[in-house]
Design a protein around this motif. Structure first.
Motif, PDB file in Angstrom:
ATOM      1  N   TRP A 100      35.248  36.030  66.827  1.00 42.98           N
ATOM      2  CA  TRP A 100      34.029  36.617  67.380  1.00 42.98           C
ATOM      3  C   TRP A 100      33.890  36.327  68.874  1.00 42.98           C
ATOM      4  O   TRP A 100      33.237  37.085  69.606  1.00 42.98           O
ATOM      5  CB  TRP A 100      32.809  36.078  66.625  1.00 42.98           C
ATOM      6  N   PHE A 110      37.256  41.373  66.947  1.00 43.69           N
ATOM      7  CA  PHE A 110      36.906  42.091  65.725  1.00 43.69           C
ATOM      8  C   PHE A 110      38.095  42.903  65.222  1.00 43.69           C
ATOM      9  O   PHE A 110      38.363  42.964  64.014  1.00 43.69           O
ATOM     10  CB  PHE A 110      35.710  43.013  65.970  1.00 43.69           C
ATOM     11  N   LEU A 111      38.822  43.538  66.148  1.00 46.11           N
ATOM     12  CA  LEU A 111      39.985  44.329  65.746  1.00 46.11           C
ATOM     13  C   LEU A 111      41.062  43.452  65.120  1.00 46.11           C
ATOM     14  O   LEU A 111      41.662  43.823  64.099  1.00 46.11           O
ATOM     15  CB  LEU A 111      40.558  45.064  66.960  1.00 46.11           C
ATOM     16  N   ARG A 150      35.340  42.816  71.146  1.00 43.96           N
ATOM     17  CA  ARG A 150      35.873  43.917  70.336  1.00 43.96           C
ATOM     18  C   ARG A 150      37.319  43.674  69.912  1.00 43.96           C
ATOM     19  O   ARG A 150      37.716  44.049  68.809  1.00 43.96           O
ATOM     20  CB  ARG A 150      35.774  45.236  71.106  1.00 43.96           C
ATOM     21  N   LEU A 201      39.899  42.616  61.664  1.00 50.43           N
ATOM     22  CA  LEU A 201      40.000  43.782  60.797  1.00 50.43           C
ATOM     23  C   LEU A 201      41.445  44.026  60.377  1.00 50.43           C
ATOM     24  O   LEU A 201      41.722  44.305  59.200  1.00 50.43           O
ATOM     25  CB  LEU A 201      39.447  45.010  61.530  1.00 50.43           C
ATOM     26  N   MET A 202      42.367  43.907  61.312  1.00 44.99           N
ATOM     27  CA  MET A 202      43.773  44.105  60.989  1.00 44.99           C
ATOM     28  C   MET A 202      44.302  43.011  60.070  1.00 44.99           C
ATOM     29  O   MET A 202      45.113  43.270  59.179  1.00 44.99           O
ATOM     30  CB  MET A 202      44.587  44.175  62.285  1.00 44.99           C
ATOM     31  N   PHE A 226      39.872  38.318  56.792  1.00 42.24           N
ATOM     32  CA  PHE A 226      38.938  38.799  57.798  1.00 42.24           C
ATOM     33  C   PHE A 226      37.960  37.696  58.201  1.00 42.24           C
ATOM     34  O   PHE A 226      37.741  37.443  59.389  1.00 42.24           O
ATOM     35  CB  PHE A 226      38.168  40.017  57.280  1.00 42.24           C
ATOM     36  N   TYR A 274      37.729  36.013  61.820  1.00 48.00           N
ATOM     37  CA  TYR A 274      36.555  36.295  62.659  1.00 48.00           C
ATOM     38  C   TYR A 274      35.635  35.091  62.799  1.00 48.00           C
ATOM     39  O   TYR A 274      35.055  34.878  63.878  1.00 48.00           O
ATOM     40  CB  TYR A 274      35.784  37.471  62.083  1.00 48.00           C
ATOM     41  N   GLY A 319      42.527  41.555  57.828  1.00 43.76           N
ATOM     42  CA  GLY A 319      42.004  41.905  56.512  1.00 43.76           C
ATOM     43  C   GLY A 319      42.764  43.048  55.867  1.00 43.76           C
ATOM     44  O   GLY A 319      42.924  43.098  54.643  1.00 43.76           O
ATOM     45  N   LEU A 320      43.232  43.981  56.678  1.00 44.96           N
ATOM     46  CA  LEU A 320      43.977  45.122  56.148  1.00 44.96           C
ATOM     47  C   LEU A 320      45.409  44.750  55.755  1.00 44.96           C
ATOM     48  O   LEU A 320      46.021  45.426  54.920  1.00 44.96           O
ATOM     49  CB  LEU A 320      44.011  46.249  57.184  1.00 44.96           C
TER      50      LEU A 320
END
Length: 266
Positions: A213, A220-221, A217, A224-225, A203, A207, A227-228
């Motif tokens: 950044w 960020f998505l 948005r 986030l993905m 993440f 980012y 990181g997941l």
């Protein structure tokens, strides 16, 4: 490719500058084979669990010295097509070219932040026959290259990673499912804690280090993905291993035994 007929026609139309086109259809149940044949492509239709099997099948049918590797959700514009032809006509001393990738979500170009197996900014897609090899995996992370690099092209492949945010989530679901199968094959799903730490690292890498950044948005998505990705891959690999273990040690019912005996008797 598997069931990507919605993007295939446009992808093939933009490859008219190539001497030949080979399409590998992996268990397709849509109109992919029909669309490919109408475009004049040679079609290989079969079952290919691993990326290496699909690539090897396609390469075996190719007759040219140079290979341009492309997915149905990618497109070659006119400028890149001219650049590829010019680069090969100059008889390059090297054996493979790096090609940038422009990753789009719908009509929005997302330049920054790609990490964690979700997307790359460039890839070796133009190479001499026999230069690129894949390890037996479902995802294309295990690649080895022989020969010398010939440089990088300026033009970029246009890749649609998702028509919208929902498409990106579908992509994450598909990629983590495939990665989980690879982890389960290696009997090494890892530890949940390690997955969480790796996810946090991915993440921040996406980012901050890769400037996600700057993309608002969507950046960020993407982060986030990313990181997941390792967390979901771990959890799904554990689930796959448990399902395989249960199937291996499950006792057959009497009905199943009678059915097997009946088939064997014939």
């Amino acid at each position: 490719m598997h069931n990507q007929d919605s993007a295939l026609a446009d992808c093939l139309r933009r490859l008219s500058f190539c001497d030949e086109i080979v399409v590998v259809a992996d268990r397709c149940t849509d109109r992919s084979q029909e669309i490919a044949r109408r475009a004049g492509a040679a079609v290989i239709d079969g079952i290919f669990p691993f990326e290496s099997q699909r690539k090897a099948a396609g390469l075996e049918l190719c007759s040219g010295d140079w290979i341009l590797e492309i997915e149905p959700d990618e497109a070659v514009d006119t400028a890149l097509a001219w650049e590829i032809r010019a680069a090969l006509q100059m008889r390059p001393a090297g054996d493979h070219f790096e090609i940038p990738l422009d990753n789009y979500v719908g009509a929005t170009l997302v330049r920054h932040g790609w990490a964690g197996g979700l997307g790359v900014a460039s890839s070796v897609r133009l190479y001499r026959r026999g230069v690129k090899h894949w390890r037996p995996q479902r995802l294309h992370g295990g690649v080895t290259l022989a020969g010398a690099p010939a440089g990088a092209l300026k033009g970029a492949l246009r890749r649609t990673v998702g028509r919208d945010i929902g498409g990106m989530i579908d992509r994450l679901n598909r990629l983590t499912a495939l990665n989980a199968e690879d982890l389960a094959d290696a009997c090494d799903p890892g530890k949940l804690g390690s997955g969480v730490l790796s996810g946090a690292h991915q993440f921040l890498r996406s980012y901050l280090a890769r400037k996600g950044w700057q993309e608002g948005r969507l950046g960020f998505l993407v982060a986030l993905m990313a990181g997941l990705y390792p967390v979901l891959s771990h959890l799904r690999a554990v689930e796959v291993l448990e399902a395989r273990r249960n199937a291996l040690f499950a006792e057959p019912s009497r009905g199943q035994v009678r059915e097997v005996i009946g088939i064997a008797a014939r």
